[in-house]
Structure formats: C-alpha cells, structure tokens
Design a protein around this motif. Sequence first.
Motif, PDB file in Angstrom:
ATOM      1  N   LYS A 161     -67.311 -46.996 -13.398  1.00 50.73           N
ATOM      2  CA  LYS A 161     -67.693 -48.291 -12.824  1.00 50.73           C
ATOM      3  C   LYS A 161     -69.206 -48.454 -12.794  1.00 50.73           C
ATOM      4  CE  LYS A 161     -67.147 -51.290  -8.956  1.00 50.73           C
ATOM      5  NZ  LYS A 161     -67.102 -50.529  -7.724  1.00 50.73           N
ATOM      6  N   GLN A 162     -69.723 -48.955 -13.888  1.00 50.76           N
ATOM      7  CA  GLN A 162     -71.155 -49.142 -14.019  1.00 50.76           C
ATOM      8  C   GLN A 162     -71.752 -49.898 -12.840  1.00 50.76           C
ATOM      9  OE1 GLN A 162     -71.075 -50.385 -18.176  1.00 50.76           O
ATOM     10  NE2 GLN A 162     -73.283 -50.259 -18.128  1.00 50.76           N
ATOM     11  N   ILE A 184     -74.479 -52.031 -10.903  1.00 47.32           N
ATOM     12  CA  ILE A 184     -75.491 -52.962 -11.367  1.00 47.32           C
ATOM     13  C   ILE A 184     -76.838 -52.452 -10.906  1.00 47.32           C
ATOM     14  CG2 ILE A 184     -76.287 -55.316 -11.299  1.00 47.32           C
ATOM     15  CD1 ILE A 184     -73.545 -56.133 -10.428  1.00 47.32           C
ATOM     16  N   ARG A 185     -77.509 -51.764 -11.791  1.00 46.62           N
ATOM     17  CA  ARG A 185     -78.846 -51.335 -11.342  1.00 46.62           C
ATOM     18  C   ARG A 185     -79.869 -52.296 -11.895  1.00 46.62           C
ATOM     19  NH1 ARG A 185     -79.151 -49.720 -15.672  1.00 46.62           N
ATOM     20  NH2 ARG A 185     -78.161 -47.860 -16.509  1.00 46.62           N
ATOM     21  N   PRO A 186     -80.637 -52.836 -10.959  1.00 50.62           N
ATOM     22  CA  PRO A 186     -81.619 -53.833 -11.361  1.00 50.62           C
ATOM     23  C   PRO A 186     -82.526 -53.300 -12.466  1.00 50.62           C
ATOM     24  CG  PRO A 186     -81.799 -53.298  -9.019  1.00 50.62           C
ATOM     25  CD  PRO A 186     -80.657 -52.540  -9.557  1.00 50.62           C
ATOM     26  N   ILE A 187     -82.728 -54.127 -13.454  1.00 50.91           N
ATOM     27  CA  ILE A 187     -83.582 -53.737 -14.563  1.00 50.91           C
ATOM     28  C   ILE A 187     -84.929 -54.400 -14.354  1.00 50.91           C
ATOM     29  CG2 ILE A 187     -83.912 -53.958 -17.018  1.00 50.91           C
ATOM     30  CD1 ILE A 187     -80.798 -54.212 -17.182  1.00 50.91           C
ATOM     31  N   MET A 196     -88.166 -55.889 -15.481  1.00 51.03           N
ATOM     32  CA  MET A 196     -88.670 -56.378 -16.748  1.00 51.03           C
ATOM     33  C   MET A 196     -90.103 -55.917 -16.903  1.00 51.03           C
ATOM     34  SD  MET A 196     -86.747 -59.372 -17.958  1.00 51.03           S
ATOM     35  CE  MET A 196     -85.586 -60.515 -17.209  1.00 51.03           C
ATOM     36  N   ARG A 244     -89.059 -55.851 -23.916  1.00 51.27           N
ATOM     37  CA  ARG A 244     -88.770 -56.944 -24.839  1.00 51.27           C
ATOM     38  C   ARG A 244     -89.704 -58.075 -24.454  1.00 51.27           C
ATOM     39  NH1 ARG A 244     -83.541 -58.810 -26.571  1.00 51.27           N
ATOM     40  NH2 ARG A 244     -84.007 -57.762 -28.523  1.00 51.27           N
ATOM     41  N   PRO A 245     -90.473 -58.541 -25.413  1.00 49.08           N
ATOM     42  CA  PRO A 245     -91.449 -59.586 -25.096  1.00 49.08           C
ATOM     43  C   PRO A 245     -90.811 -60.846 -24.531  1.00 49.08           C
ATOM     44  CG  PRO A 245     -91.350 -59.154 -27.470  1.00 49.08           C
ATOM     45  CD  PRO A 245     -90.531 -58.118 -26.797  1.00 49.08           C
ATOM     46  N   ASN A 246     -91.461 -61.421 -23.597  1.00 52.44           N
ATOM     47  CA  ASN A 246     -91.026 -62.663 -22.969  1.00 52.44           C
ATOM     48  C   ASN A 246     -91.196 -63.814 -23.958  1.00 52.44           C
ATOM     49  OD1 ASN A 246     -91.124 -65.136 -21.625  1.00 52.44           O
ATOM     50  ND2 ASN A 246     -91.672 -64.148 -19.702  1.00 52.44           N
ATOM     51  N   ALA A 247     -90.079 -64.369 -24.368  1.00 52.31           N
ATOM     52  CA  ALA A 247     -90.118 -65.420 -25.386  1.00 52.31           C
ATOM     53  C   ALA A 247     -90.846 -66.670 -24.897  1.00 52.31           C
ATOM     54  CB  ALA A 247     -88.707 -65.780 -25.824  1.00 52.31           C
ATOM     55  N   VAL A 248     -90.780 -66.915 -23.601  1.00 55.16           N
ATOM     56  CA  VAL A 248     -91.445 -68.101 -23.079  1.00 55.16           C
ATOM     57  C   VAL A 248     -92.959 -67.958 -23.221  1.00 55.16           C
ATOM     58  CG1 VAL A 248     -91.855 -69.509 -21.047  1.00 55.16           C
ATOM     59  CG2 VAL A 248     -89.589 -68.547 -21.450  1.00 55.16           C
ATOM     60  N   ASP A 305     -84.283 -62.879 -23.252  1.00 59.42           N
ATOM     61  CA  ASP A 305     -85.682 -62.993 -23.679  1.00 59.42           C
ATOM     62  C   ASP A 305     -86.220 -64.389 -23.400  1.00 59.42           C
ATOM     63  OD1 ASP A 305     -85.494 -60.433 -24.567  1.00 59.42           O
ATOM     64  OD2 ASP A 305     -85.349 -60.938 -26.694  1.00 59.42           O
ATOM     65  N   GLY A 313     -77.986 -57.060 -14.140  1.00 62.77           N
ATOM     66  CA  GLY A 313     -79.161 -56.214 -13.976  1.00 62.77           C
ATOM     67  C   GLY A 313     -80.438 -57.041 -14.049  1.00 62.77           C
TER      68      GLY A 313
END
Lengths: 360, 360
Positions: free
Chosen positions: A12-13, A15-18, A20, A66-70, B133, B156
């Motif tokens: 049961k994975q 939800i660990r906050p990622i 950014m 991962r670069p922020n596309a905005v 992204d 996450g």
Amino acid sequence: MKDREGRGSELKQAIRPIKMSTITDVAEEAGVSRATVSRVLSGSDAPIRPATREKVLAVVAKLGFRPNAVARSLSGKRTFTVGVLVSDIGNPFYAEVIKGVEDAGLPEGYNLFLGNTNFDLDRGTTLIHSLIDRRVDGVIILFSRTSQEWLTTLAGHNIPVTVVDRDPSIPPLESVSINVDFRPGIRAAVEHLVGLGHRRFAHVSGPLDLQTSRRRRDMFMEELAAHGIKPGQIQCEEGDFHIEGGREAARRIFDNNKTWPTAIFAANDLMALGVMGEARARDLRVPQDLSVIGLDDIWPAAHSTPPLTTVAMPRYKIGFQAMSRLMKQLKEAKPGRKTPQEISLATQLVIRESTAPPRR
Amino acid sequence: MKDREGRGSELKQAIRPIKMSTITDVAEEAGVSRATVSRVLSGSDAPIRPATREKVLAVVAKLGFRPNAVARSLSGKRTFTVGVLVSDIGNPFYAEVIKGVEDAGLPEGYNLFLGNTNFDLDRGTTLIHSLIDRRVDGVIILFSRTSQEWLTTLAGHNIPVTVVDRDPSIPPLESVSINVDFRPGIRAAVEHLVGLGHRRFAHVSGPLDLQTSRRRRDMFMEELAAHGIKPGQIQCEEGDFHIEGGREAARRIFDNNKTWPTAIFAANDLMALGVMGEARARDLRVPQDLSVIGLDDIWPAAHSTPPLTTVAMPRYKIGFQAMSRLMKQLKEAKPGRKTPQEISLATQLVIRESTAPPRR
DNA sequence: TCGAAAAATGAAATCGGTTTCAGAGTGGGC
DNA sequence: GCCCACTCTGAAACCGATTTCATTTTTCGA
C-alpha cells in the motif's frame, strides 16, 4: 490494451509528498550555476564539459528534477501548447482528427488545449481569447463554421493557425491550410451508383451558407453531369450536418410527390444515418428500395444497418498533418511572415451495403 | 446554431499586428504602479480609490490589455487549467462527459488539457507527467482503467484528482470521487425484461479484471436472483467494452449449443451494438428473436436498428460534477489535506425498441 | 613557457505578473 | 493643533526558468 489495473505492487504505497525541486536546487547541489543546469537540460548549443554535464545529470536524476513548464514558457518564447477548436467532439469525425493531432504533437512535447464551441460563436470567441492569453504556440481550427474574425485576431497576434477544409474563395489568413479533395471520392461514388444503374438522384447538403457544403454538392452534380444527368433532375435538400437535419431533409424528399430518387448522397455520414432512419420509418428498405451514400466514414457508419457506403475522409491523417505542418511552421526561423502552407488530402470511396442496383 | 460564416464585414480586414501590452505599459500610461494595476484587475482585497480604479480601467480598455496567463500562472500558484485523461475520445461516452467538464470549467476561467491514452499505460504516464510539469490545478481521470501509480504520483504532487466510477474496494487516493450508481438502472432493466416474460438471460461483461465490470455483472445477477433466476442459469461472456469484443462475445454465446438466451444485457452500449450486429449476421431479429439492453446511452444507441434500450448514464452530469467538485476542492483553503469528496449519480433505464416479449 | 584564442561557466537581466511590506495621505478624537 | 489609525499606493522581492554578456579556464601553437 497493454494497460492494466496496477495497484502499485501490492504494498500500500503511502502518499509521500514529493518536493518539487527547482533549477536552483539542482545548481546548488551540483555546485554549478543555474545557467549551466539550464544549458545541460535544454540542449543549448553552448559547449559543456563532459564532467560537468554528468555531474548535473546525476543530480537531476537524484532529485527527480523536472523543469517547470510554466516558467519555461514565460522566459522562453514558446509554450509547447496548441489549441484545438472543434464545434462538437461528440461527432466521431472530430474525435478521430484530434487523435491524429495528438499523436503528431506528443512526441514533440506539445500538449493540447481542447475547445468545444458547441456551434456557439460567442463561445468560440471566448475560447480564442483564452488561448491567446495562454500564449499557445498555434491553433488548429476544425470547424465547418469559422469566423473570419478569429483568424484575423490570431493572425494579428502572430499565432500560426491551421484551418482544415477552408473556404478557398477567400484569401487565406491562416498559415497552414489542409484542403480536402472531395473529387476522387465523390467521383467514385457517382460511378458506383451510375454503374449500379441508378438514374434518379437526390442530395442532402450541409448548410448552404457554408462553402464546403456548396462544394460537395456542386462536385456531386458535376460528376453526375459527366454521366448525362442534368442538375435540374437532382433534388437537393439542405441539412445541417446532423442526424436530425438529414432525417428532415429525407422527409422533404419523400414527401415530394414527384418520383422518388433511387439513390441519395448525403454530405456527411451523420445526415446519411438520418436519411436511413427516415427510410426505415417509411418501410423503404436500404439498399433494395433506396441506396444511400454518406461522407466522412465515422465509425458508426460501419456499424449501421445496413453498413453505410461512404466517401471516406482521411480523418486521422488530417489531424496528423494539421499538427505536423503547424509544428514545422513553428520551427522555422521566427523572422517575419512565413509563406502559407497548403496541402491537399484525398477522399476515397468505401463500399459497404447501403448501395445496390435500383429496383425495376 | 447562432454561428455564422462571418467575413469580418466585407471590408477586407487587413491583418494589423496587435502589440501585446504588458502590465507595465498600463501602469505607465495610467501613471500608477504595476502593483496597483494588478490589484485593480485581479480583484485583490486591497482597497483602491474609485478614481484610481477608473483611471486604470480606462487605460486597460484603451490598450486592450489582457494579462498574460503564463506569467500569472508562474507568480500566482494556480494555472486555471485541468488535465482530462480519457482512454478514447472516439467513444461518444467520453466526449459527452468532456462537454460537461468544459461547461463547468469555462465560466470559472478554466481551460482543459486533453489527453488521450489510447489504452496505453506508458502513454498515460507520459501524459500525467506533462500535466504535472505544466502545473495543472487538477486532473480528471475518466478511465475504465486507471493505474494506481498515477494517482499516487498526482497525490504526491498534491494535485487534486477526480476519478469517475472508481474501484470502491481500494482506498481512495484521489480527492473527488464520482460514483455511478448502476443499481436503479439495472434493476429497472431486469424488471423490464422479466416483465416482458424473459427467463433465459446472458450477459456480456467488460474486462473482468476491472472492478466496474464485475460490479455491473454482479448487480445484474443479483437483480435477476430477486426474480428467482439463479446465477448459474445465466451465461456470461467477457468482452472488452468495444464493438468487436461485444460481437465476439455474442458469437460465443450463440455458438454455445445450449438453449439460447432470449435477452442479453451488455455492460456498455458499444458491446450491445456489437451483439446486435452479430445477431443480424445470424438472421436473428432484434427484438423479436432476441432482446438486447446496453448501458451508457451514447447517441449511436438511439439511432441503431432497432434503437437500443439501455441503462442511461448521466454522462454530461458526470462531467459537470467532476469538474465542479474539483474546482470546489481547489477553492477551499489550501492548507493541508482536504477531506475526499464523494458523490453518487444514478442511472436510469431508457426503453427503446431492442426489447420485446420473447417468442413462445 | 607564454600568450592568445577557444572553451566553459557564472552573474545578472529578463519574461510579466502577484504579493509583501512599508510609506504617504487623510480623517477623526481630544 | 496633535497624534493615531486607517486607507491607498508604490518599491521591491519573488515565481523558475532562459539568455546575454562577461569572466575565468583551458588548450595550444610558437
């Protein structure tokens, strides 16, 4: 269907906050400047020492950066998004075109903003403006009905536009035109019908204020003329490109006291389906009592009763090409006005079971 | 159709480049700071003197200023975009849901990123990442097949997700669930069929690894059981939610040497259409020889031959609610974990002409 | 081994908004 | 007439990248 209902490997994975990470995080961690990280990642032409590159790449991988596309969109000039405007995604024709658009765009990193106008001009205007506000790189307009005003607005903002099946009688405002060559398909349809022995025809057209409706109709008549059948002998009724409109047009054709036609060509499949529905309601058997031909080749046409003979549009290809050409245009040196592109895709007859020799 | 083929009032509108003004331009022209302009435009709670507000507004109107949504997204936390993931827009069911989503979102200034997975898990993953992204505010997943991995990833990143017709047997990872209550529709369908006198049934299910397929099947059986028909008497064949799969399932049912069923319930309309196609191929008349009931109520169901009796899903409503709830969730105070929302929408039987009393 | 050209990298400006924080006016109570 | 509390507004930082320009290293021929 390689899909599966993954359950994240039983455990049961949680939800660990990622968190950014930003380019700054990467830069610090790697002990280089943000500029360097940017250069490594966005394939700049500036040379980078291999050691540095690897160091950066390692940190990127480690942090899952991962670069922020905005942010990227704001500083760079491009957003790598395009807007696709459709009058009704409910129509499978558009749906398939959209698939082509997406398939062409995804590999290049483009995402699609979908806009559904529901045949509402104001809504279309609203959508166009929101697309401009979002700085889409381009717009693809799949309408049968397009407001010229939108095109001038878009052109004014220097946003490339692809228009499908445009009105050739007015000068192009868009940068890419995908023309549909109805000729081969319609010619084959007429030859098919005439070959079967039909002599009395009717046509259910699209709204006649649309150039494409008139083009389809005229082409049908021209091809019939080539077989000695005069336009005056062909009964035309105007539809609206929808099932119900087709059905009503058929009603008018049948209510007409003159001799009934033995074959009806509808300007699109939806209306052809409507025609068949009305025929059935009147106990006219298709194809024994009446042959019907549509245009588009949407999937329901292949599964109607009987399966519909139709002039097939290269739906997927239209979308794919629309997007490909648009991106090509986008890639070209920005400077100035690029020459409008224009390509033509052919139609082709698909013979199924809604056509047969007329009864004697 | 209030649309029209506008030609921009006959006068050949020249494409005059529109210079995009920025907030700085407005500020200078109005003789105020950028902060003030921002406050006037984005309904800040800071009080603005009426005179100032009007001055700014006048300049905004004069310059035709429209804030750059990209910049706004970068500084603000929100992009006012949501991603909609679908396995196949070609299916009118999804198309109609999307209409609901768009109609709910547009008035609030939301635009939709459309993602079509084509049943490809990797493609779905790619799409999810590009949506992250791009910092979409939320995601709506309309799949019959959803990877749990996507949900954990999204969770996450703290991106609210709406899932439609989720598997109730696993704990929710998403923030909004739109459940579909098949019970009323299926119950009515069974009562309809039993009332007509049917006693021998078959079921064409969706892929059985999907919880929703099992749910639909089990519910059908439970309702039949209430009328004294044992599960053992019901022939079940697995389909794939597509026309061809339905057709093949029907083939298996008919090829089975036992006594044929007099009524078939398919887990969705596409498969029901496939069943009717196969029946026709075998000269079985629907509904005289065989009654067929589908589920979804996509438009082709209403225009098939015969028109299909079906358990109607509130398609548009599903989309509208999915988006509304998502936005509500978005509006709520950001802080921390919001309580997952969950709503249920009911199905309902639509009786058309594919059902009739069985032959004696 | 020295110096200049080439290669690699960093500092800082920029994209176009929002928002915090502080300062400038204004008005009212005593 | 003074001081404090509001009410407005502006300066500047910030969001997270890209890109220009300058500076530091290298590389290499002489």
